[in-house]
Design a protein around this motif. Structure first.
Motif, PDB file in Angstrom:
ATOM      1  N   LYS A 782      76.853   2.995  19.846  1.00 30.96           N
ATOM      2  CA  LYS A 782      78.039   2.191  19.527  1.00 30.96           C
ATOM      3  C   LYS A 782      77.694   0.699  19.491  1.00 30.96           C
ATOM      4  CE  LYS A 782      81.784   5.148  21.264  1.00 30.96           C
ATOM      5  NZ  LYS A 782      82.775   5.339  22.330  1.00 30.96           N
ATOM      6  N   GLY A 783      76.949   0.250  20.515  1.00 31.70           N
ATOM      7  CA  GLY A 783      76.570  -1.168  20.567  1.00 31.70           C
ATOM      8  C   GLY A 783      75.702  -1.554  19.391  1.00 31.70           C
ATOM      9  N   THR A 784      74.759  -0.664  19.036  1.00 31.80           N
ATOM     10  CA  THR A 784      73.888  -0.919  17.882  1.00 31.80           C
ATOM     11  C   THR A 784      74.731  -1.118  16.629  1.00 31.80           C
ATOM     12  OG1 THR A 784      72.090   0.378  18.861  1.00 31.80           O
ATOM     13  CG2 THR A 784      72.020   0.075  16.484  1.00 31.80           C
ATOM     14  N   ALA A 785      75.702  -0.214  16.399  1.00 28.67           N
ATOM     15  CA  ALA A 785      76.550  -0.298  15.206  1.00 28.67           C
ATOM     16  C   ALA A 785      77.416  -1.565  15.214  1.00 28.67           C
ATOM     17  CB  ALA A 785      77.434   0.941  15.109  1.00 28.67           C
ATOM     18  N   LEU A 786      78.015  -1.879  16.372  1.00 32.82           N
ATOM     19  CA  LEU A 786      78.910  -3.040  16.434  1.00 32.82           C
ATOM     20  C   LEU A 786      78.158  -4.363  16.320  1.00 32.82           C
ATOM     21  CD1 LEU A 786      81.488  -1.893  19.148  1.00 32.82           C
ATOM     22  CD2 LEU A 786      81.826  -2.052  16.678  1.00 32.82           C
ATOM     23  N   LEU A 787      76.844  -4.357  16.594  1.00 36.93           N
ATOM     24  CA  LEU A 787      76.039  -5.560  16.389  1.00 36.93           C
ATOM     25  C   LEU A 787      75.740  -5.796  14.903  1.00 36.93           C
ATOM     26  CD1 LEU A 787      73.457  -5.276  19.331  1.00 36.93           C
ATOM     27  CD2 LEU A 787      75.170  -7.074  19.060  1.00 36.93           C
ATOM     28  N   GLY A 788      76.086  -4.822  14.050  1.00 37.91           N
ATOM     29  CA  GLY A 788      75.853  -4.982  12.617  1.00 37.91           C
ATOM     30  C   GLY A 788      74.580  -4.324  12.115  1.00 37.91           C
ATOM     31  N   VAL A 789      73.960  -3.484  12.964  1.00 37.45           N
ATOM     32  CA  VAL A 789      72.742  -2.783  12.548  1.00 37.45           C
ATOM     33  C   VAL A 789      73.130  -1.625  11.623  1.00 37.45           C
ATOM     34  CG1 VAL A 789      70.783  -1.382  13.334  1.00 37.45           C
ATOM     35  CG2 VAL A 789      71.494  -3.406  14.648  1.00 37.45           C
ATOM     36  N   LYS A 790      72.518  -1.581  10.436  1.00 35.51           N
ATOM     37  CA  LYS A 790      72.817  -0.534   9.455  1.00 35.51           C
ATOM     38  C   LYS A 790      71.752   0.564   9.428  1.00 35.51           C
ATOM     39  CE  LYS A 790      76.462  -2.757   8.148  1.00 35.51           C
ATOM     40  NZ  LYS A 790      77.770  -2.288   8.661  1.00 35.51           N
ATOM     41  N   ALA A 791      70.528   0.249   9.874  1.00 39.83           N
ATOM     42  CA  ALA A 791      69.444   1.237   9.853  1.00 39.83           C
ATOM     43  C   ALA A 791      68.481   0.959  10.996  1.00 39.83           C
ATOM     44  CB  ALA A 791      68.698   1.187   8.523  1.00 39.83           C
ATOM     45  N   VAL A 792      67.924   2.040  11.549  1.00 41.91           N
ATOM     46  CA  VAL A 792      66.812   1.947  12.493  1.00 41.91           C
ATOM     47  C   VAL A 792      65.622   2.625  11.819  1.00 41.91           C
ATOM     48  CG1 VAL A 792      65.913   2.615  14.765  1.00 41.91           C
ATOM     49  CG2 VAL A 792      68.323   1.989  14.522  1.00 41.91           C
ATOM     50  N   ILE A 793      64.457   1.989  11.883  1.00 44.09           N
ATOM     51  CA  ILE A 793      63.233   2.604  11.353  1.00 44.09           C
ATOM     52  C   ILE A 793      62.269   2.744  12.524  1.00 44.09           C
ATOM     53  CG2 ILE A 793      61.465   2.530   9.558  1.00 44.09           C
ATOM     54  CD1 ILE A 793      63.115   0.362   8.126  1.00 44.09           C
ATOM     55  N   ALA A 794      61.991   3.991  12.914  1.00 41.46           N
ATOM     56  CA  ALA A 794      61.148   4.265  14.087  1.00 41.46           C
ATOM     57  C   ALA A 794      60.056   5.247  13.706  1.00 41.46           C
ATOM     58  CB  ALA A 794      61.997   4.826  15.227  1.00 41.46           C
ATOM     59  N   GLU A 795      59.041   5.379  14.594  1.00 43.54           N
ATOM     60  CA  GLU A 795      57.980   6.373  14.363  1.00 43.54           C
ATOM     61  C   GLU A 795      58.460   7.772  14.728  1.00 43.54           C
ATOM     62  OE1 GLU A 795      53.903   5.243  15.657  1.00 43.54           O
ATOM     63  OE2 GLU A 795      54.853   3.316  16.106  1.00 43.54           O
ATOM     64  N   SER A 796      59.312   7.900  15.772  1.00 42.84           N
ATOM     65  CA  SER A 796      59.935   9.180  16.113  1.00 42.84           C
ATOM     66  C   SER A 796      61.131   8.892  17.012  1.00 42.84           C
ATOM     67  CB  SER A 796      58.944  10.121  16.810  1.00 42.84           C
ATOM     68  OG  SER A 796      58.529   9.588  18.052  1.00 42.84           O
ATOM     69  N   TYR A 797      62.013   9.901  17.132  1.00 41.54           N
ATOM     70  CA  TYR A 797      63.267   9.743  17.881  1.00 41.54           C
ATOM     71  C   TYR A 797      63.422  10.831  18.937  1.00 41.54           C
ATOM     72  CZ  TYR A 797      64.928   6.741  14.047  1.00 41.54           C
ATOM     73  OH  TYR A 797      65.071   5.735  13.122  1.00 41.54           O
ATOM     74  N   GLU A 798      64.167  10.503  19.988  1.00 42.35           N
ATOM     75  CA  GLU A 798      64.679  11.537  20.878  1.00 42.35           C
ATOM     76  C   GLU A 798      65.961  12.083  20.241  1.00 42.35           C
ATOM     77  OE1 GLU A 798      63.859  12.937  25.118  1.00 42.35           O
ATOM     78  OE2 GLU A 798      62.742  12.247  23.407  1.00 42.35           O
ATOM     79  N   ARG A 799      66.212  13.374  20.422  1.00 41.19           N
ATOM     80  CA  ARG A 799      67.258  14.099  19.691  1.00 41.19           C
ATOM     81  C   ARG A 799      68.645  13.449  19.776  1.00 41.19           C
ATOM     82  NH1 ARG A 799      71.067  17.640  21.448  1.00 41.19           N
ATOM     83  NH2 ARG A 799      70.304  17.481  23.569  1.00 41.19           N
ATOM     84  N   ILE A 800      69.110  13.188  21.002  1.00 40.79           N
ATOM     85  CA  ILE A 800      70.509  12.800  21.168  1.00 40.79           C
ATOM     86  C   ILE A 800      70.776  11.437  20.531  1.00 40.79           C
ATOM     87  CG2 ILE A 800      72.321  12.268  22.850  1.00 40.79           C
ATOM     88  CD1 ILE A 800      70.965  14.212  24.777  1.00 40.79           C
ATOM     89  N   HIS A 801      69.869  10.487  20.723  1.00 42.29           N
ATOM     90  CA  HIS A 801      70.130   9.151  20.210  1.00 42.29           C
ATOM     91  C   HIS A 801      70.112   9.128  18.679  1.00 42.29           C
ATOM     92  CE1 HIS A 801      70.663   4.883  20.233  1.00 42.29           C
ATOM     93  NE2 HIS A 801      69.549   4.683  19.573  1.00 42.29           N
ATOM     94  N   ARG A 802      69.191   9.877  18.086  1.00 41.74           N
ATOM     95  CA  ARG A 802      69.173   9.950  16.617  1.00 41.74           C
ATOM     96  C   ARG A 802      70.513  10.456  16.096  1.00 41.74           C
ATOM     97  NH1 ARG A 802      69.351  13.551  13.095  1.00 41.74           N
ATOM     98  NH2 ARG A 802      69.250  15.191  14.675  1.00 41.74           N
ATOM     99  N   SER A 803      71.009  11.516  16.724  1.00 41.06           N
ATOM    100  CA  SER A 803      72.286  12.099  16.324  1.00 41.06           C
ATOM    101  C   SER A 803      73.434  11.107  16.524  1.00 41.06           C
ATOM    102  CB  SER A 803      72.522  13.369  17.144  1.00 41.06           C
ATOM    103  OG  SER A 803      73.784  13.898  16.904  1.00 41.06           O
ATOM    104  N   ASN A 804      73.401  10.377  17.648  1.00 42.72           N
ATOM    105  CA  ASN A 804      74.462   9.419  17.938  1.00 42.72           C
ATOM    106  C   ASN A 804      74.476   8.253  16.960  1.00 42.72           C
ATOM    107  OD1 ASN A 804      75.405  10.886  20.060  1.00 42.72           O
ATOM    108  ND2 ASN A 804      74.572   9.581  21.656  1.00 42.72           N
ATOM    109  N   LEU A 805      73.294   7.817  16.510  1.00 46.91           N
ATOM    110  CA  LEU A 805      73.256   6.739  15.511  1.00 46.91           C
ATOM    111  C   LEU A 805      74.017   7.151  14.260  1.00 46.91           C
ATOM    112  CD1 LEU A 805      69.544   5.524  15.852  1.00 46.91           C
ATOM    113  CD2 LEU A 805      71.588   4.204  16.441  1.00 46.91           C
ATOM    114  N   ILE A 806      73.767   8.376  13.794  1.00 48.95           N
ATOM    115  CA  ILE A 806      74.485   8.882  12.613  1.00 48.95           C
ATOM    116  C   ILE A 806      75.978   8.931  12.905  1.00 48.95           C
ATOM    117  CG2 ILE A 806      74.790  10.877  11.087  1.00 48.95           C
ATOM    118  CD1 ILE A 806      71.801  11.578  11.820  1.00 48.95           C
ATOM    119  N   GLY A 807      76.324   9.378  14.112  1.00 52.59           N
ATOM    120  CA  GLY A 807      77.728   9.462  14.506  1.00 52.59           C
ATOM    121  C   GLY A 807      78.437   8.125  14.500  1.00 52.59           C
ATOM    122  N   MET A 808      77.679   7.016  14.514  1.00 52.86           N
ATOM    123  CA  MET A 808      78.274   5.673  14.437  1.00 52.86           C
ATOM    124  C   MET A 808      77.986   4.999  13.092  1.00 52.86           C
ATOM    125  SD  MET A 808      80.106   5.271  17.027  1.00 52.86           S
ATOM    126  CE  MET A 808      80.586   3.606  16.592  1.00 52.86           C
ATOM    127  N   GLY A 809      77.510   5.789  12.116  1.00 56.83           N
ATOM    128  CA  GLY A 809      77.331   5.227  10.781  1.00 56.83           C
ATOM    129  C   GLY A 809      76.057   4.436  10.594  1.00 56.83           C
TER     130      GLY A 809
END
Length: 889
Positions: A782-809
């Protein structure tokens, strides 16, 4: 959607005088379908699909795909899983209820029925994260801490009491009762669930999702459940199935028995190390084999609890006689216990120690090889044998200081003391992981008794706290007569909540804090919890170690991580003789004798007899009424978030990202603790300044977790962890970045974001491996989205956070295999454009998108993994998707 029964699975199970409608697993037959040899966890999912088949979201083909599961294949088949219930703790639960309250208003504004926003699956919240160990080492510590908790959190608690009245199927367990996961296994979990559906009483496996990653503790009693972000939990509460890929299942075979001197904590740290090394992110782990039968339920729960630490989705144990014995001990009704046994045996869910289900991968552990262990200084998987703790500490110390010989001498309680690096400044028996386990809790108390009898005392610089997972622990300590010994060593009860494990350790002893900061010492905490990430436990403490409760007591006596517990004395007895750990370590038969005498089912029945009613403090809170919440414009705890402002009935087309700048460039293993606001709010931070501007004195700041219902505080604390290192601002720690609207000058992440948003500049975050590991913190997304971040580019993700990013657009992208920001030469100073996202408008999900960053171009992998996630992203987030669906329905 009308239910279907393509396999004719609907049947009746009679238990005693009661008939239950069930869906038989053995009805699923056909060529290539083998239900009998499926892992336990997949049988539970199969029943879920059979029962919820509707011909649209869940089809006969989905059921066949699961029954014919290819253990060796990589996951590619999506299914829709409908959990029986949702479990929440208050830090993550408050924003859930805030969002539901906001959705009610948004529904009304769009012309819909506000009361449609209501939990459709039972939702239960346990308030356990708000107590802070401010007061310790005194007989009234518990009472005073609860008093302070109510003073700090009155607004939040009034809001939750409103929710309890306004929403159907939503229950709240009040403060001072216990830790959510322990209350879950001791009282809330059913193992086999019952619910009336269309006039029929159905019985089916209890399943749940929870707003805390350690929801997996309930795996210990055969319940398939895992942690999700608050946003996913809200969707589940509103009847949306959880979209998931049929996972790979890792079979973990146990044999043998734990040796004398080794505890459940040592076992779980060994398993954590093994599974992290093996690689189980996104997979199910299931325990089987003859060693399972020898493992007490409490030990199973301890292992299940640590599932997030090794990265698996679940770590489950099948139902067996040990499960039903535990249900009996914890006061479940005879009818419920009979149903659990009858249903499990009828459906092939009862554990057979000799069976070898089909698994994707296998590991094996002989319990006899487990040795006493710690984990630290900053990750749960970094296991250290206790015999090597001192030398391993010395090796790690170089990462924290250049002057290994630094010391501080100061006056404490009228005596002069000297401490150096490695001094244990916090020794905390805390957290759900171990405080559900009588063997280690009684073990700690007996060790305390033996130490007191020898005349030993804790070192004066150690802050000692006891925060059990439930009141039952206090009951059996009282009954066994062991409480006075813990009190004598300073392990007085401070509360029934998570405390130290989530950063609610409270301040160090003031003189110790001053000395540590003046001499810049790398001091340690030792805690019986599950998390020891950097900056999590206490801002003054750089190195943190996980240990069993008896070892927590031992380190309080030793006072330093440099002490060799097996060869150095812990102190001297009343005759001046050296006392070693072996002299006071309780014998296993003594621990078992005390458990047999002191722990009984009446204690559980008494503790949970009226669990939702609360004490006088809770019952006397003034509570607002009405279907929609009346927001207080002056509140600094609960504010209406902006997620639905100006939301149209139909989603707008998704767009590519152009002219974006980098907000943060981060390394490997950035956890949700690094991203999400947690712990104390500093006076000179953006959040601290906001609170002061709104008339809040510093002493009333409370923690970030307690203010999760106020997005203005939370957005200011996102990416503000004191240990976060942003490579865009080298040489800094904390929420610092460079603002390219101001020529690249250094400023806070929040202030830079404000300027970017004002300039209409989208933002991206660059990261390394395992981005977003750790707890399922919805505010990390939620904080990432409200700061105006539209995309994260990472080498790999943990499951829940990746899913939550999508859940916040926010779209999660991955660098090409083998590439990173470094290998591509990205500095973070470039302007980014990302093209190809618009393919999502055609109903498809692109495999890759084109990223152009300055002169560098590459194809980033789109980590929208399921069609359901694609729908969330097209709608701007999961809440918007659910709201539109309910509006249409």
């Amino acid at each position: 959607m009308a239910s279907q029964d393509s396999f004719g699975a609907k049947s009746t199970l009679s238990v005693g005088d009661q008939n239950y409608e069930i869906f038989r697993l053995d009805a699923v037959t056909g060529e290539g379908l083998d239900v009998d040899s499926l892992p336990y966890s997949l049988k539970v999912l199969l029943e879920n699909l059979l029962r919820t088949e509707d011909g649209a979201d869940i089809t006969a083909d989905d059921i066949k795909a699961l029954a014919g599961w290819d253990a060796d294949a990589q996951p590619d088949k999506e299914i829709q899983f409908t959990p029986a219930r949702v479990i929440m703790q208050d830090f993550t639960g408050v924003p859930c209820v805030v969002d539901l309250a906001t959705m009610r208003e948004a529904m009304a504004e769009l012309g819909g029925d506000a009361t449609k926003i209501n939990p459709l699956a039972p939702a239960e919240m346990v308030i356990d994260h708000s107590v802070i160990a401010d007061v310790f080492g005194s007989a009234d510590a518990f009472e005073r801490n609860v008093e302070i908790e109510y003073e700090r959190n009155k607004e939040r608690y009034q809001f939750l009491r409103w929710g309890q009245g306004a929403f159907d199927d939503f229950k709240v367990v009040p403060p001072g009762t216990g830790i959510v996961h322990q209350v879950n296994i001791e009282h809330l979990a059913r193992t086999i669930f019952t619910r009336e559906v269309d006039g029929e009483l159905q019985a089916y496996p209890d399943t749940c999702v929870g707003t805390d990653s350690h929801t997996t503790m309930v795996n210990g009693i055969g319940v398939v459940g895992w942690g999700v972000g608050g946003i996913e939990a809200e969707a589940a509460m509103l009847g949306q199935p959880v979209s998931m890929l049929i996972p790979r299942v890792v079979g973990f075979k146990l044999s043998g028995d734990l040796p004398e001197g080794s505890t459940a904590t040592d076992l779980v740290l060994t398993i954590t190390e093994m599974l992290r090394k093996h690689g189980v992110v996104g997979k199910f782990v299931e325990f089987y084999g003859p060693g399972v039968s020898a493992l007490p339920l409490a030990n199973r729960a301890t292992i299940g609890n640590m599932s997030p630490e090794f990265g698996s989705t679940i770590a489950v144990f099948p139902i067996d006689e040990e499960t039903t014995k535990y249900l009996e001990l914890t006061g479940r009704t005879p009818e419920q216990i009979a149903l659990v046994e009858a249903y499990a045996k009828e459906q092939g869910l009862w554990h057979d120690p000799s069976a070898e289900p089909r698994f994707s991968e296998r590991l094996e552990l002989d319990l006899a090889t487990v040795v006493p262990s710690l984990a630290g200084p900053k990750r749960p998987q970094d296991r250290v044998e206790v015999t090597k703790a001192g030398t391993e500490f010395d090796k790690a110390l170089g990462d924290y200081t250049d002057d290994k010989s630094a010391t501080a001498t100061f006056s404490l309680d009228g005596q002069e003391v000297t401490i150096g690096h490695g001094a244990v400044t916090i020794a905390a028996i805390t957290s759900c992981t171990n405080t559900s386990n009588p063997s280690v809790m009684i073990g700690a108390a007996l060790l305390a008794k033996n130490a007191v009898d020898k005349g030993l005392a804790r070192k004066p610089w150690v802050k000692t706290t006891l925060a059990p997972g439930s009141k039952v622990v206090s009951d059996y300590y009282e009954k066994s007569g062991l409480t006075p010994y813990l009190d004598k060593l300073g392990f007085n009860l401070v509360g029934y909540g998570c405390t130290t494990c989530i950063g609610n350790s409270g301040p160090l002893i003031p003189e110790v804090s001053q000395a540590v900061n003046d001499a810049d010492l790398a001091v340690t905490s030792v805690l019986s919890g599950n998390r020891n990430f950097e900056g999590r436990i206490n801002p003054d403490v750089k190195m943190n170690y996980l240990a069993s409760p008896p070892l927590v007591v031992a380190y309080a006596l030793a006072g330093s991580m440099t002490v060799d517990l097996f060869n150095d004395p812990l102190g001297r007895d009343t005759d001046g003789n050296d006392v070693f750990l072996k002299d006071i370590w309780p014998a296993p038969d003594e621990v078992e004798r005390v458990i047999a005498e002191a722990v009984n089912s009446d204690m559980f029945g008494d503790s949970y007899s009226d669990v939702f009613a609360g004490d006088e403090r809770w019952r006397s809170l003034e509570t607002p009424e009405g279907n929609t919440f009346e927001w207080d414009a002056e509140s600094t705890y609960v504010r209406k978030p902006p997620y639905f402002e100006g939301m149209p009935e139909e989603p707008e087309a998704v767009t590519d990202i152009d002219g974006a700048r980098v907000l943060l460039k981060l390394g490997d293993s950035v956890t949700t603790d690094h991203i999400s606001p947690a712990g104390a709010i500093k006076k000179d931070s953006p959040a601290g300044r906001y609170l002061q501007e709104h008339g809040v004195d510093q002493r009333d700041f409370n923690s970030y977790g307690s203010r999760r219902g106020n997005h203005e505080v939370m957005i200011r604390g996102t990416f503000a962890n004191i240990r976060l290192r942003n490579q865009l601002a080298p040489g800094t720690e904390g929420g610092v970045t460079r603002d390219f609207t101001k020529g690249g000058e250094q400023t806070s992440v929040f202030e830079a974001s404000e300027n970017y948003v004002a300039a209409g500049t989208p933002l991206v975050v660059l990261a390394g491996k395992e981005y977003g590991s750790g707890s399922s913190r919805d505010w990390a997304a939620k904080g990432t989205a409200l700061l105006g971040v539209k995309a994260v580019i990472a080498e790999s993700y943990e499951r829940i956070h990746r899913s939550n990013l999508i859940g916040m657009g926010v779209i999660p992208l991955q660098f090409p295999e083998g590439e990173s920001a470094e290998s591509l030469g990205l500095t973070g100073e470039e302007s980014f454009s990302i093209t190809g996202i618009t393919e999502l408008n055609d109903g498809t999900t692109p495999r890759t998108v084109k990223v152009k960053a300055g002169d560098v171009e590459f194809d980033a992998v789109v980590r929208i993994d399921t069609p359901g996630e694609a729908n969330y992203y097209r709608n701007g987030g999961i809440m918007q998707f659910v709201l539109r669906n309910l509006l249409r329905g």
